[in-house]
Design a protein around this motif. Sequence first.
Motif, PDB file in Angstrom:
ATOM      1  N   THR A 182      33.385  33.618  42.316  1.00  0.00           N
ATOM      2  CA  THR A 182      34.720  33.278  41.796  1.00  0.00           C
ATOM      3  C   THR A 182      35.638  34.488  41.939  1.00  0.00           C
ATOM      4  N   VAL A 183      36.728  34.291  42.676  1.00  0.00           N
ATOM      5  CA  VAL A 183      37.624  35.417  42.982  1.00  0.00           C
ATOM      6  C   VAL A 183      39.051  35.060  42.567  1.00  0.00           C
ATOM      7  N   PRO A 184      39.674  35.854  41.699  1.00  0.00           N
ATOM      8  CA  PRO A 184      41.087  35.611  41.340  1.00  0.00           C
ATOM      9  C   PRO A 184      41.993  35.849  42.546  1.00  0.00           C
ATOM     10  N   VAL A 185      43.037  35.068  42.663  1.00  0.00           N
ATOM     11  CA  VAL A 185      44.032  35.275  43.713  1.00  0.00           C
ATOM     12  C   VAL A 185      44.752  36.592  43.425  1.00  0.00           C
ATOM     13  N   PRO A 186      44.878  37.469  44.407  1.00  0.00           N
ATOM     14  CA  PRO A 186      45.620  38.730  44.172  1.00  0.00           C
ATOM     15  C   PRO A 186      47.060  38.435  43.744  1.00  0.00           C
ATOM     16  N   GLU A 187      47.574  39.253  42.828  1.00  0.00           N
ATOM     17  CA  GLU A 187      48.911  39.019  42.286  1.00  0.00           C
ATOM     18  C   GLU A 187      49.977  39.021  43.375  1.00  0.00           C
ATOM     19  N   GLU A 188      49.773  39.842  44.415  1.00  0.00           N
ATOM     20  CA  GLU A 188      50.786  39.902  45.467  1.00  0.00           C
ATOM     21  C   GLU A 188      50.818  38.618  46.309  1.00  0.00           C
TER      22      GLU A 188
END
Length: 814
Positions: free
Chosen positions: A444-450
């Motif tokens: 599970t990987v969060p989408v990078p804020e950028e």
Amino acid sequence: MEKYNFSEIEEKWQEKWKEEGIYRAKFLPDKKKFYVLEMFPYTSAQIHMGHVRNYTIGDVVARFFMMNGFNVLHPIGYDAFGMPAENAAIKQKIHPKDWTYRNIDTIRRQLKKLGISYCWEREVITCDPDYYRWNQYFFLQFYKKGLVYKKLSPANWCPSCRTVLANEQVIDGGCWRCGSTVEQKELPQWFIKITEYAEKLLDFSGIKNWPERVITMQKNWIGKSYGTEVYFSIPTLNKDLVVFTTRPDTLFGATYVVISPRHPFVQEILKISKYKEDIEDFLHKMKSQGLTVEDTSKMEKEGIYTGVDAINPVNNERIPVWIGNYVLMEYGTGAIMAVPAHDQRDFEFAHRYKLPVRVVIKAPEWKGIPEKLDMAYEDEGIMVNSGTFDGLNSRDFIGVITQYLIEQDKGRKAVNYSLRDWCISRQRYWGTPIPIIYCKKCGTVPVPEENLPVRLPYNINITGQGESPLKSVPEFLHCRCPQCGGDAERETDTMDTFVDSSWYFLRYASGDIKEKPFDRKEVNYWMPVDQYIGGIEHAILHLLYSRFFVKVLNDIGYVDFKEPFENLLCQGMVIKDGAKMSKSKGNVVDPEDIIKTYGVDTLRLFILFAAPPELDLEWSEQGIEGAWRFINRVWNLNSHILSYTEGTQEGDIVAERTINKAIKSVTEDITKDFHFNTAIARMMEFINVLYKMVENKECSKEKLIDVWERFIKIMAPFTPHICEELWKLIGHSSSVFSERWPEVDSRYLIDEYISIAVQINGKVRGRINIPVGCPEKEVMQLAEKEPSVSRWLKDKTVIKYIYIQDKILNIIVK
């Protein structure tokens, strides 16, 4: 006399306000501020009378504080995501986005027609990527803080349509579309740990003035309770079943235990129980039943014996373990000790399944212990059938038995909350995409804020069947893992729309900003909201989630305050023929029809005059006609004043006294209790007095114009269009809302005459009107001349007079 042309006047001033931008909020940190906000509308169709009432109340407050020198922020926006848009897409064959923005255009036009003093430059639309990217941003911040997690959780599932249903789509246990029996299906869903903030949410010290019932509703929803955890051993599982109870004093009366169908022990029991098939049939049946406290209180209580027993820790008695539909995994520990003699739910269950009922608390009025109960006895009493503890008061026994359990390592003191973590997953299209990516290699990987926002695709087929529509859009679903660059898939759940409304008030407070969710300096200036206005139906979820959001943002350093709304007004509904307006009842009154016939100011005046804001308002054609007559009466009086020739000055003091009393009353009614109805009543009284003075020429023109100007100012927040026109007609070029609210001159609040009671031997026998400050001797003479008093003095001897200045006269006679 020129006729009152409301349509021309209202259109003219609305255009002028737009051109001059007089309601545009500015960040002025050295000026005292006032932030007034009404709950924003959902974009389902068009505004109704309830909206008109809500927004008109807020508008009066905003204009009042504007005229009192405050820097006012009064914004508007649209709660634009949600299920109705998807339903429209299915039924009307229209894209949710197109349907939503078409409705926004309609609502915006209607709101502008109402002449509300909104700062339109700060308009917020929650389905705009420029807004929902920050929903995703906050999700990631909460995720970093450990406040977001994913777990299996039940959802409403239609086996025919093969789709998840919202609670609103389940009608009498069936699917709203096909009628099939709805089941409960375990799905992996995202949660926010609002339970970690239970104690902080119980702290209302940062709130100034909320309705007590709203605070009570939130406290009950959070449901903090002090009790005891009791450990019932289950020998066949070699485990302890933990039960939370607030009534450990009844422990000797526990004759069985009940666990939720979703309790983790159920699967272990299935492995060893000889009733496995019967239990599985029961569990399948339970899938179609509700999952809320409200549901369990209404439904028939059902259960099944598991074939497994537990040990009561206080008497070592073997008692059966049941699975029951009235015990929820979401509350307590998902297990209860059943004491049918002292809990009505347990009593009903035991009666149905012929389980033992043992009395352990004797009511004070009982002579003995009854062999049979007609209902559970749930109050205090004296302990019986409780071993060496017999004879103790049951309330005192709570502490005794808890300590005993602690010493025996069979229990502990505990605090429990009814509040459960917030499930934000929705298996729908029209919502904020959850910014999570699944990679076979990285997990599970969060989408990078950028890379925010994760945008909703426009090209999509919404059928209302199957899983989330987003799963059928390859260009959305398939992506690259931001960590390893390999093949990955996006999360296809979208966020609960309550996320959108949990921080929108912060976005308003930042103006047009792109690079961050809000400007911290400006938000800390405007917030908290000084006056929030909305329906009581939002007392729990929306208001609770908003408070939670702000407390989290405060903890992680985004804002300096801990509460979003200092003051809250919950306005009542607008009803007609005794019922809430609805198309199905055929009692809807369209605001636009009223505006076309009478004008906006007449509608506003009626809405504000018909009832105090916190009460329901009964629609009345006679009431709207009355408001129309008053508006015209004010308009005509202005014409009389403009053509007035010089009169006598004898009434100048009366005029001054009348306007000061009106100013005082209207000011207090706005600032104290929002009793706009009594404020309008006072204005009506003023108009009556002034009409007579004009007709009789009892006032100088200078004084007449003076008091009239002040009257226009205090009426302006209620009926802004006509008052702007009147202000212009008497010779002013600037807006009346650029003027200061008139002050009260207390010298003119004292009446020349007052009415006092006259008593004979302590009993009121009459009243007399006397000049303020009248000497005692003159008061006595006036009293003796009053017929209602003099007849009680006939043939009597006055012993003495007792006079309290300007209040009461008591004559003692014999």
